[in-house]
Design an enzyme around this catalytic site. Structure first.
Site, PDB file in Angstrom:
ATOM      1  N   ASP A  37      40.941  31.080  47.533  1.00  0.00           N
ATOM      2  CA  ASP A  37      42.395  31.109  47.401  1.00  0.00           C
ATOM      3  C   ASP A  37      42.902  32.533  47.671  1.00  0.00           C
ATOM      4  OD1 ASP A  37      44.985  30.491  46.737  1.00  0.00           O
ATOM      5  OD2 ASP A  37      44.632  30.282  44.589  1.00  0.00           O
ATOM      6  N   TYR A  92      39.753  26.307  38.720  1.00  0.00           N
ATOM      7  CA  TYR A  92      41.058  25.634  38.739  1.00  0.00           C
ATOM      8  C   TYR A  92      40.966  24.215  38.165  1.00  0.00           C
ATOM      9  CZ  TYR A  92      42.686  29.372  41.855  1.00  0.00           C
ATOM     10  OH  TYR A  92      43.012  30.572  42.401  1.00  0.00           O
ATOM     11  N   ASP A 150      44.592  34.192  51.399  1.00  0.00           N
ATOM     12  CA  ASP A 150      45.935  34.800  51.454  1.00  0.00           C
ATOM     13  C   ASP A 150      45.855  36.207  52.036  1.00  0.00           C
ATOM     14  OD1 ASP A 150      47.311  32.659  50.510  1.00  0.00           O
ATOM     15  OD2 ASP A 150      48.151  33.655  48.752  1.00  0.00           O
ATOM     16  N   ASP A 170      34.258  41.133  45.970  1.00  0.00           N
ATOM     17  CA  ASP A 170      35.052  42.369  45.980  1.00  0.00           C
ATOM     18  C   ASP A 170      34.829  43.138  47.284  1.00  0.00           C
ATOM     19  OD1 ASP A 170      32.514  42.495  44.935  1.00  0.00           O
ATOM     20  OD2 ASP A 170      32.974  43.936  43.347  1.00  0.00           O
ATOM     21  N   LYS A 218      29.966  36.103  43.591  1.00  0.00           N
ATOM     22  CA  LYS A 218      29.929  37.249  42.668  1.00  0.00           C
ATOM     23  C   LYS A 218      28.653  37.110  41.845  1.00  0.00           C
ATOM     24  CE  LYS A 218      31.984  40.822  40.688  1.00  0.00           C
ATOM     25  NZ  LYS A 218      32.011  42.125  41.360  1.00  0.00           N
TER      26      LYS A 218
END
Ligand code: NAD
Length: 358
Positions: free
Chosen positions: A247, A142, A251, A223, A191
């Site tokens: 992020d 980001y 959620d 994942d 990851k």
């Protein structure tokens, strides 16, 4: 005690939910003999309308001069077509970076009164959901370079993901320290089967683990973590992860606990001046209808008292008041259930204030 709180009401439902949180803080101040002074700060769409930019330096300065910042939410359809640097969300990124808050802590905890609101099977919920996601907040993709290039009529978009050892180490420490105060289980999510930044992340986490022998560190690919959060969330105590993974996972975690309207978050850096906000956005679809759930913002105010002002009893008092209102069967529309009484945003705030006064 006297505390100066910078207040960003923002856009959409922001002003409605912040108004209720301030009423609750004022009630706590009365009951415990504190003084909370508020400084209004413009950020987001309302700042774009007023100053032509989402977070003018003078507004950021008000936040830096405060003891902590309470934020509603920013953004809305009106500003969606603005260029990237003039979007309300840019104000949020600039605020986090300006305050140097590199750690976002989001609890995922199910309120027993709302267990039925979880989309998960009862057999899974009954095992308990009570974990925290510690997300790196001011690094990663980001904050990397973003650009779109065109060659031979073909566009290519580039977003750069960078993490240094020191950036990983400081957020890693928050993960270990948080786990140390809880059930001492830390799950580092990355990851590393694909990304170099994740391989460095994993190396640094394991190096840090030697300093925290009382905490059990496990690794999980992002994942798999996304699947495990819905399959068996009871396995998690503290998850620590980088910005974008955090992020998305936070959620997802918010959804399994019921409504996103109930969940607060805190963002902290080196000082006690933190940024406290609900996890949801500005909900333009319900703005101005007095139907928003203010509890996430009210609980964010409670987190501010607990983590930045060392006011544990006051924070407990707010949380107990929220619990009492839920116990009495009052629900805003987003958490409404059969047999409960539907209330609006302002009535919800009023009932929580009333419960605090008792
Ligand atoms: P959102 O979180 O605003 O809304 C998603 C859904 O949840 C909507 O149906 C909304 O009505 C509902 N909802 C959200 N908060 C609620 C509450 N307190 N009570 C009851 N229902 C609630 O997400 P979105 O619709 O994707 O985004 C809307 C705007 O908010 C966008 O401009 C987005 O960029 C912005 N946003 C801001 C923040 C922030 O300020 N921290 C975070 C996320 C999104």
């Amino acid at each position: 005690m006297t505390k100066n709180i910078a207040v960003i009401r923002g856009d959409g439902i922001g002003p409605e939910i912040v108004r209720e949180a301030i009423a609750v803080l004022d009630r706590v101040a009365d009951r415990f003999g504190h003084t909370f002074a508020y400084t209004d700060v413009d950020m987001g769409g309302c700042a774009i309308d007023k100053y032509g930019e989402p977070l003018p330096a003078s507004e950021l300065q008000k936040c830096l001069d405060s003891d902590s910042v309470l934020l509603g939410a920013v953004g809305g359809n009106k500003w969606n077509s603005m260029p990237g640097h003039l979007r309300p969300e840019k104000g949020l990124l600039a605020l986090r970076a300006g305050m140097g808050v590199y750690s976002n802590n989001r609890p995922a905890k199910i309120w027993p009164q709302l267990a039925d609101a979880s989309p998960l099977k009862k057999s899974i919920v009954d095992k308990g959901i009570d974990f925290i996601i510690v997300r790196e907040l001011i690094g990663g993709i980001y904050f990397g370079e973003h650009k779109t290039e065109e060659t031979d009529g073909q566009k290519t978009a580039i977003d750069v993901l960078t993490y240094s050892e020191s950036e990983i180490e400081r957020i890693g420490r928050i993960g270990f320290e948080t786990a140390r105060k809880r059930r001492k289980q830390l799950c580092s999510v990355e990851k590393s089967n694909v990304l170099d930044s994740s391989r460095l992340w994993k190396t640094v986490m394991h190096r840090l683990a030697e300093e925290y022998p009382d905490v059990t560190l496990t690794d999980m690919l992002v994942d798999n973590c996304a699947m495990q959060i819905v399959k068996d969330p009871s396995q998690f105590d503290v998850i620590v992860t980088e910005n974008m993974f955090g992020d998305i996972l936070s959620d997802e975690a918010s959804m399994i606990t019921g409504s996103i309207g109930m969940i607060p978050s805190s963002s902290l850096g080196q000082t006690s001046c933190g940024l406290y906000e609900p996890i949801h956005g500005s909900a333009p679809d319900i703005a101005g209808t007095d139907t928003a759930n203010p509890i996430g913002t009210i609980l964010a105010a409670a987190m501010m008292l607990r983590f930045s002002f060392d006011m544990a009893a006051e924070a407990d008092c707010i949380e107990a008041a929220v619990s009492a209102v839920l116990d009495a069967g009052y629900r805003t529309a987003d958490i409404m259930a059969e047999g409960c009484q539907k209330i609006g945003c302002s009535e919800c705030g009023r009932l929580i204030c009333e419960a605090i006064a008792k």
